[in-house]
Design a protein around this motif. Structure first.
Motif, PDB file in Angstrom:
ATOM      1  N   GLU A 181       0.815  -1.204   0.000  1.00 57.28           N
ATOM      2  CA  GLU A 181       0.000   0.000   0.000  1.00 57.28           C
ATOM      3  C   GLU A 181       0.854   1.261   0.000  1.00 57.28           C
ATOM      4  OE1 GLU A 181      -3.271   0.290  -0.312  1.00 57.28           O
ATOM      5  OE2 GLU A 181      -3.358  -1.879  -0.574  1.00 57.28           O
ATOM      6  N   MET A 182       0.405   2.221  -0.751  1.00 60.65           N
ATOM      7  CA  MET A 182       1.002   3.548  -0.749  1.00 60.65           C
ATOM      8  C   MET A 182      -0.136   4.531  -0.506  1.00 60.65           C
ATOM      9  SD  MET A 182       3.717   3.431  -3.862  1.00 60.65           S
ATOM     10  CE  MET A 182       4.528   4.907  -3.263  1.00 60.65           C
ATOM     11  N   PRO A 183       0.175   5.754  -0.140  1.00 59.70           N
ATOM     12  CA  PRO A 183      -0.907   6.711   0.107  1.00 59.70           C
ATOM     13  C   PRO A 183      -1.750   6.917  -1.153  1.00 59.70           C
ATOM     14  CG  PRO A 183       1.221   7.572   0.851  1.00 59.70           C
ATOM     15  CD  PRO A 183       1.504   6.336   0.070  1.00 59.70           C
ATOM     16  N   ALA A 184      -3.048   6.772  -1.011  1.00 60.17           N
ATOM     17  CA  ALA A 184      -3.935   7.076  -2.132  1.00 60.17           C
ATOM     18  C   ALA A 184      -3.865   8.572  -2.406  1.00 60.17           C
ATOM     19  CB  ALA A 184      -5.361   6.658  -1.805  1.00 60.17           C
ATOM     20  N   VAL A 185      -4.054   8.947  -3.649  1.00 58.08           N
ATOM     21  CA  VAL A 185      -3.987  10.361  -4.029  1.00 58.08           C
ATOM     22  C   VAL A 185      -5.401  10.871  -4.267  1.00 58.08           C
ATOM     23  CG1 VAL A 185      -3.115  12.016  -5.714  1.00 58.08           C
ATOM     24  CG2 VAL A 185      -1.705  10.057  -5.053  1.00 58.08           C
ATOM     25  N   ASP A 186      -5.775  11.887  -3.513  1.00 61.63           N
ATOM     26  CA  ASP A 186      -7.101  12.485  -3.661  1.00 61.63           C
ATOM     27  C   ASP A 186      -7.133  13.291  -4.953  1.00 61.63           C
ATOM     28  OD1 ASP A 186      -9.690  13.210  -3.040  1.00 61.63           O
ATOM     29  OD2 ASP A 186      -9.063  14.981  -1.922  1.00 61.63           O
ATOM     30  N   ALA A 187      -8.085  13.001  -5.814  1.00 66.46           N
ATOM     31  CA  ALA A 187      -8.108  13.682  -7.110  1.00 66.46           C
ATOM     32  C   ALA A 187      -9.518  13.879  -7.634  1.00 66.46           C
ATOM     33  CB  ALA A 187      -7.297  12.889  -8.137  1.00 66.46           C
ATOM     34  N   LEU A 188      -9.708  15.001  -8.293  1.00 64.83           N
ATOM     35  CA  LEU A 188     -10.902  15.206  -9.104  1.00 64.83           C
ATOM     36  C   LEU A 188     -10.605  14.554 -10.448  1.00 64.83           C
ATOM     37  CD1 LEU A 188     -13.614  16.664  -9.873  1.00 64.83           C
ATOM     38  CD2 LEU A 188     -12.182  18.561 -10.658  1.00 64.83           C
ATOM     39  N   VAL A 189     -11.410  13.562 -10.834  1.00 66.23           N
ATOM     40  CA  VAL A 189     -11.142  12.814 -12.073  1.00 66.23           C
ATOM     41  C   VAL A 189     -12.087  13.276 -13.177  1.00 66.23           C
ATOM     42  CG1 VAL A 189     -10.888  10.543 -13.130  1.00 66.23           C
ATOM     43  CG2 VAL A 189     -10.402  10.832 -10.689  1.00 66.23           C
ATOM     44  N   ILE A 190     -11.489  13.793 -14.238  1.00 68.58           N
ATOM     45  CA  ILE A 190     -12.236  14.270 -15.403  1.00 68.58           C
ATOM     46  C   ILE A 190     -12.010  13.302 -16.564  1.00 68.58           C
ATOM     47  CG2 ILE A 190     -12.523  16.156 -17.068  1.00 68.58           C
ATOM     48  CD1 ILE A 190     -13.263  16.937 -14.190  1.00 68.58           C
ATOM     49  N   GLY A 191     -13.084  12.883 -17.193  1.00 65.96           N
ATOM     50  CA  GLY A 191     -12.969  12.029 -18.369  1.00 65.96           C
ATOM     51  C   GLY A 191     -13.390  12.799 -19.609  1.00 65.96           C
ATOM     52  N   VAL A 192     -12.607  12.700 -20.670  1.00 64.50           N
ATOM     53  CA  VAL A 192     -12.963  13.363 -21.929  1.00 64.50           C
ATOM     54  C   VAL A 192     -13.725  12.351 -22.778  1.00 64.50           C
ATOM     55  CG1 VAL A 192     -12.148  14.627 -23.943  1.00 64.50           C
ATOM     56  CG2 VAL A 192     -10.881  14.771 -21.779  1.00 64.50           C
ATOM     57  N   ASN A 193     -14.997  12.623 -22.975  1.00 60.32           N
ATOM     58  CA  ASN A 193     -15.881  11.693 -23.678  1.00 60.32           C
ATOM     59  C   ASN A 193     -16.018  12.103 -25.138  1.00 60.32           C
ATOM     60  OD1 ASN A 193     -17.632   9.517 -23.925  1.00 60.32           O
ATOM     61  ND2 ASN A 193     -19.436  10.750 -23.469  1.00 60.32           N
ATOM     62  N   ILE A 194     -15.580  11.228 -26.030  1.00 63.96           N
ATOM     63  CA  ILE A 194     -15.640  11.538 -27.455  1.00 63.96           C
ATOM     64  C   ILE A 194     -16.522  10.516 -28.160  1.00 63.96           C
ATOM     65  CG2 ILE A 194     -13.466  10.269 -27.894  1.00 63.96           C
ATOM     66  CD1 ILE A 194     -12.916  12.316 -30.148  1.00 63.96           C
ATOM     67  N   ASN A 195     -17.422  10.996 -28.985  1.00 65.94           N
ATOM     68  CA  ASN A 195     -18.320  10.140 -29.756  1.00 65.94           C
ATOM     69  C   ASN A 195     -17.524   9.092 -30.539  1.00 65.94           C
ATOM     70  OD1 ASN A 195     -19.460   9.814 -32.741  1.00 65.94           O
ATOM     71  ND2 ASN A 195     -21.219  10.044 -31.385  1.00 65.94           N
ATOM     72  N   ARG A 196     -18.019   7.860 -30.568  1.00 61.25           N
ATOM     73  CA  ARG A 196     -17.284   6.757 -31.187  1.00 61.25           C
ATOM     74  C   ARG A 196     -16.930   7.038 -32.646  1.00 61.25           C
ATOM     75  NH1 ARG A 196     -18.882   2.529 -34.298  1.00 61.25           N
ATOM     76  NH2 ARG A 196     -17.653   0.599 -34.246  1.00 61.25           N
ATOM     77  N   ASP A 197     -17.891   7.539 -33.433  1.00 58.88           N
ATOM     78  CA  ASP A 197     -17.626   7.797 -34.845  1.00 58.88           C
ATOM     79  C   ASP A 197     -16.610   8.916 -35.023  1.00 58.88           C
ATOM     80  OD1 ASP A 197     -19.366   5.805 -35.654  1.00 58.88           O
ATOM     81  OD2 ASP A 197     -21.086   7.162 -35.800  1.00 58.88           O
ATOM     82  N   LEU A 198     -16.719   9.961 -34.215  1.00 62.14           N
ATOM     83  CA  LEU A 198     -15.753  11.059 -34.290  1.00 62.14           C
ATOM     84  C   LEU A 198     -14.362  10.563 -33.880  1.00 62.14           C
ATOM     85  CD1 LEU A 198     -15.002  14.030 -34.659  1.00 62.14           C
ATOM     86  CD2 LEU A 198     -15.772  14.444 -32.302  1.00 62.14           C
TER      87      LEU A 198
END
Length: 305
Positions: A181-198
């Motif tokens: 175990e190591m210290p977990a890192v507190d983070a705001l997680v942002i995902g970039v969602n891109i349309n499959r066809d694009l």
């Protein structure tokens, strides 16, 4: 920390650097398993110009830190990440973790790392010459014994990768160890969602562009430096298929079609990993890739505040 993740061609790096420029006191930590290698630029999509925003140079870390031909791994990444992360925090800056290697991101945020697994020359000699099919079956059997899941298809992209995976599972079987175990890192997680066809359109366009702007020459240069073809093939995707073309194993059109398909499949696997992270308890705030940059930044800052 802010984390920005997304599949290949989603525009996550340009978003991370634009956000860093807006914040002012922020630095990027890369979470890309191949951009660590020096001289592997076009094929890994380093796009270092993205780190210059409005005349400002955005500091970045964990890019160009390993020699091509070596096997940088998760254990090394964990050590390097924490060194950089602590340094950025001590200087009063905001770390922004950005990349598409889900395993690296999850390991950092969750707070674990694996012990280093040494090379086993005797085992490697025993496995030398076996077919990829035979190695894959052997790996499946080992993973069943160690309780590890056969979720990572890149483990069996080539005989060399399969042998390394067998080496790791054999070591874990003979030396049972729990995750340290190591210290977990507190983070705001942002995902970039891109349309499959694009996403598919951007991948195809970008692949053509990279091939037209020197990706083949980059691979030839690496081979000329004495890096064995099998070592480049080990890295998968662009380096696997372009190397096979350069050494005469495939024709150009066949290389392009196979590589295009492989990148599409890779992007799909990335999204599968990120969705799996959500099932494993991560909250990912998804932002539409096609929104104007300023809108995306405002959405992130609203969540951050």
């Amino acid at each position: 920390m802010i984390t920005i993740l997304g599949p290949t061609a989603s525009g996550k790096t340009s978003l991370a650097t634009a956000l860093a420029a807006r914040i002012g006191d922020a630095e990027i930590i890369s979470a890309d398993s191949r951009q660590v290698y020096r001289g592997m630029d076009i094929g890994t999509g380093k796009d270092l110009d993205d780190y210059k925003v409005g005349g400002m140079n955005i500091p970045y870390h964990l890019i160009d830190i390993a020699e091509p031909g070596t096997k940088y791994n998760l254990y090394e990444y964990q050590k390097d990440f924490h060194t950089v992360y602590e340094d950025i925090r001590k200087r009063g800056k905001l770390p922004i973790l950005c990349g598409g290697t889900g395993l690296y991101i999850e390991a950092v945020l969750k707070g674990y790392r694996l012990s280093a697994v040494p090379q086993n020359s005797t085992l490697r000699k025993d496995l030398e010459g076996l077919s990829l099919e035979a190695l894959t079956e052997m790996l499946k059997d080992l993973k069943a014994k160690t309780g590890s899941k056969m979720h990572n298809k890149t483990d069996v992209d080539s005989c060399q990768r399969a042998i390394r995976a067998i080496e790791i599972e054999t070591y874990n079987l003979e030396h049972p160890i729990s995750l340290r175990e190591m210290p977990a890192v507190d983070a705001l997680v942002i995902g970039v969602n891109i349309n499959r066809d694009l996403r598919r359109d951007k991948i195809t366009h970008r692949l053509k562009q990279r091939l037209e702007t020197g990706m083949v020459e980059e691979v030839k240069g690496l081979l000329d430096r004495g890096i064995p073809a099998e070592d480049l093939i080990y890295y998968g995707l662009e380096y696997k298929y372009v190397t096979e073309y350069v050494i005469g194993k495939t024709a150009y059109d066949e290389m392009f079609r196979s590589l295009e398909t492989a990148i599409h499949q890779f992007a799909k696997r990335q999204m599968t990993w990120f969705r799996g992270m959500e099932r494993r308890g991560f909250t990912i705030h998804w932002i539409d890739a096609v929104l104007p940059m300023e809108t995306k930044i405002e959405q992130i800052l609203a969540l951050w505040q």
